[in-house]
Design a protein around this motif. Structure first.
Motif, PDB file in Angstrom:
ATOM      1  N   LYS A  49      -5.265  -0.542 -20.764  1.00 16.48           N
ATOM      2  CA  LYS A  49      -6.394   0.366 -20.601  1.00 16.48           C
ATOM      3  C   LYS A  49      -7.132   0.098 -19.293  1.00 16.48           C
ATOM      4  N   LEU A  50      -7.573   1.158 -18.636  1.00 19.69           N
ATOM      5  CA  LEU A  50      -8.443   1.011 -17.476  1.00 19.69           C
ATOM      6  C   LEU A  50      -9.816   0.530 -17.943  1.00 19.69           C
ATOM      7  N   PHE A  51     -10.544  -0.121 -17.049  1.00 18.65           N
ATOM      8  CA  PHE A  51     -11.866  -0.643 -17.398  1.00 18.65           C
ATOM      9  C   PHE A  51     -12.770   0.464 -17.928  1.00 18.65           C
ATOM     10  N   VAL A  52     -12.760   1.603 -17.247  1.00 17.48           N
ATOM     11  CA  VAL A  52     -13.650   2.691 -17.640  1.00 17.48           C
ATOM     12  C   VAL A  52     -13.337   3.198 -19.046  1.00 17.48           C
ATOM     13  N   VAL A  63      -8.260  -3.317 -14.536  1.00 16.92           N
ATOM     14  CA  VAL A  63      -7.629  -3.546 -15.840  1.00 16.92           C
ATOM     15  C   VAL A  63      -7.886  -4.993 -16.256  1.00 16.92           C
ATOM     16  N   ILE A  64      -8.485  -5.180 -17.430  1.00 14.67           N
ATOM     17  CA  ILE A  64      -8.811  -6.514 -17.922  1.00 14.67           C
ATOM     18  C   ILE A  64      -7.845  -6.885 -19.046  1.00 14.67           C
ATOM     19  N   LYS A  68      -9.580 -14.808 -18.722  1.00 14.21           N
ATOM     20  CA  LYS A  68      -9.286 -13.380 -18.666  1.00 14.21           C
ATOM     21  C   LYS A  68      -8.878 -13.046 -17.236  1.00 14.21           C
ATOM     22  N   ALA A  69      -8.011 -12.050 -17.108  1.00 15.09           N
ATOM     23  CA  ALA A  69      -7.564 -11.608 -15.785  1.00 15.09           C
ATOM     24  C   ALA A  69      -7.987 -10.165 -15.587  1.00 15.09           C
ATOM     25  N   ARG A  70      -8.449  -9.855 -14.360  1.00 10.21           N
ATOM     26  CA  ARG A  70      -8.852  -8.486 -14.042  1.00 10.21           C
ATOM     27  C   ARG A  70      -8.020  -8.001 -12.855  1.00 10.21           C
ATOM     28  N   TYR A  71      -7.175  -7.019 -13.104  1.00 13.19           N
ATOM     29  CA  TYR A  71      -6.343  -6.436 -12.050  1.00 13.19           C
ATOM     30  C   TYR A  71      -7.147  -5.398 -11.276  1.00 13.19           C
TER      31      TYR A  71
END
Length: 358
Positions: free
Chosen positions: A349-352, A219-220, A180-183
């Motif tokens: 989608k944003l993480f939140v 962003v994940i 998984k990538a998290r921006y």
């Protein structure tokens, strides 16, 4: 090719068994007072010619492999700024190894032929020769020092990431058996994370700290998008075992170690579309699809579905044997223009907003 290798393995097994039998016979020679195992001039002459024959075989098979299966230049499809430096270091190392191997193999086999045992000939040897020892010590030291120094400069230029260039910060998260990538979002700062914070019920699979302000705009995703010409800094974590983030076309690899964060950075130089247009990749794709077409014919005859045509993509792979599904642990990488990246990011989608609300 598989048949040839199988035959070769069987030949080596036969030779090994034959040699073991010979060794056993030699151990019995003193007990039976039988001296027929002692090499005579004819035996030595045959072995000498065999050494020359094997030397010729080595050179012939090397030339055949280069002509039939050789891919020159050795490496030419790098897609990052530091890639050519890695490739040059690899090519120089291979040239040095090939040159040394060619010379040493010739000397080894030729001397075995020239100085084969003959009745009445007395071996001439040096107890020590300081001049020769200095030569074969100093030359390798100089060559290896040159390779090591160039390697250190190359490695330093890659790992000393220029923070002033404002690289895109992305986390690569490894777990058995996916990526998984998290921006880092608009603030370009990743929120804190810890595996102890993983909450499946909240869809917080990466253990991101929900209270960290920097994490709110993260962003994940499960597909990695990069901007051509823009530096990127990867922060890497592993949830379970040792993995290795390997991106072959970008000449990038770094271990993902449980309990710590490692990093690697580079700048992509070719978009996915541009790489697909190169002749080397087109030839590779055509060859793979030819094989798939032939395989599909047999699958269709068995009533199964045909294989889908192959299309080139950059890939993030795991280069450590991390478990039963290690072979399939990969994620697609898309290198595109800034405009294309911005359009893709708008759809994420944003993480939140991705968390399951209580």
């Amino acid at each position: 090719m598989t048949t040839f290798l199988s035959i070769l393995v069987l030949v080596f097994i036969f030779v090994a068994i034959w040699q073991m039998v010979k060794i056993f016979d030699l151990t019995q020679a003193g007990k039976t007072n039988d001296n027929n195992q002692v090499a005579n001039d004819n035996d030595n002459r045959i072995n000498g010619y065999l050494m020359i024959g094997f030397l010729i075989f080595i050179y012939v098979i090397t030339i055949v492999c280069f002509v039939k299966w050789g891919d020159l230049p050795l490496m030419s499809n790098s897609a990052s700024e530091h890639g050519p430096g890695i490739d040059n270091l690899m090519i120089i190392s291979m040239i040095v190894i090939f040159f040394v191997q060619t010379i040493t193999q010739f000397l080894l086999h030729y001397f075995a032929f020239k100085y084969k045992g003959e009745k009445g000939r007395k071996a001439l040897f040096y107890a020590d020769n300081n001049k020769l020892e200095a030569i074969w010590t100093i030359i390798p030291v100089i060559v290896l020092a040159g390779l090591i120094i160039q390697g250190l400069f190359t490695w330093t230029s890659i790992m000393n990431i220029d923070e002033e260039a404002d690289p895109m910060v992305i986390e690569l998260y490894a777990q058995q058996f996916n990526w998984k990538a998290r921006y880092s979002g608009p603030d370009n700062a990743l929120g804190k994370a810890n595996v102890r914070l993983i909450d499946i019920n909240r869809a917080n699979e990466l253990g991101v700290d929900e209270s960290d302000p920097n994490a709110q705009d993260d962003v994940i995703v499960k597909e990695l998008h990069l901007v051509v010409g823009k530096p990127v800094l990867f922060k890497m974590r592993s949830q379970d075992v040792l993995h290795s983030a390997y991106m072959p076309h970008f000449r990038a690899q770094m271990n993902c170690v449980p309990g710590m964060i490692t990093q690697f950075g580079f700048t992509p130089t070719k978009t996915t579309a541009e790489m697909r247009e190169t002749q080397e990749i087109q030839d590779k794709v055509a060859n793979i699809n030819k094989i798939r077409t032939e395989k599909s014919q047999s699958l269709i005859a068995e009533g199964k579905e045909a294989l889908e045509p192959y299309e080139f993509d950059y890939l993030l792979l795991c280069n450590k044997i991390c478990g039963t599904s290690h072979y399939n642990m990969q994620m697609k990488i898309i290198v595109e223009t800034q405009e294309e990246y911005d359009e893709w990011m708008k759809e994420q989608k944003l993480f939140v907003d991705s968390l399951v609300k209580n």
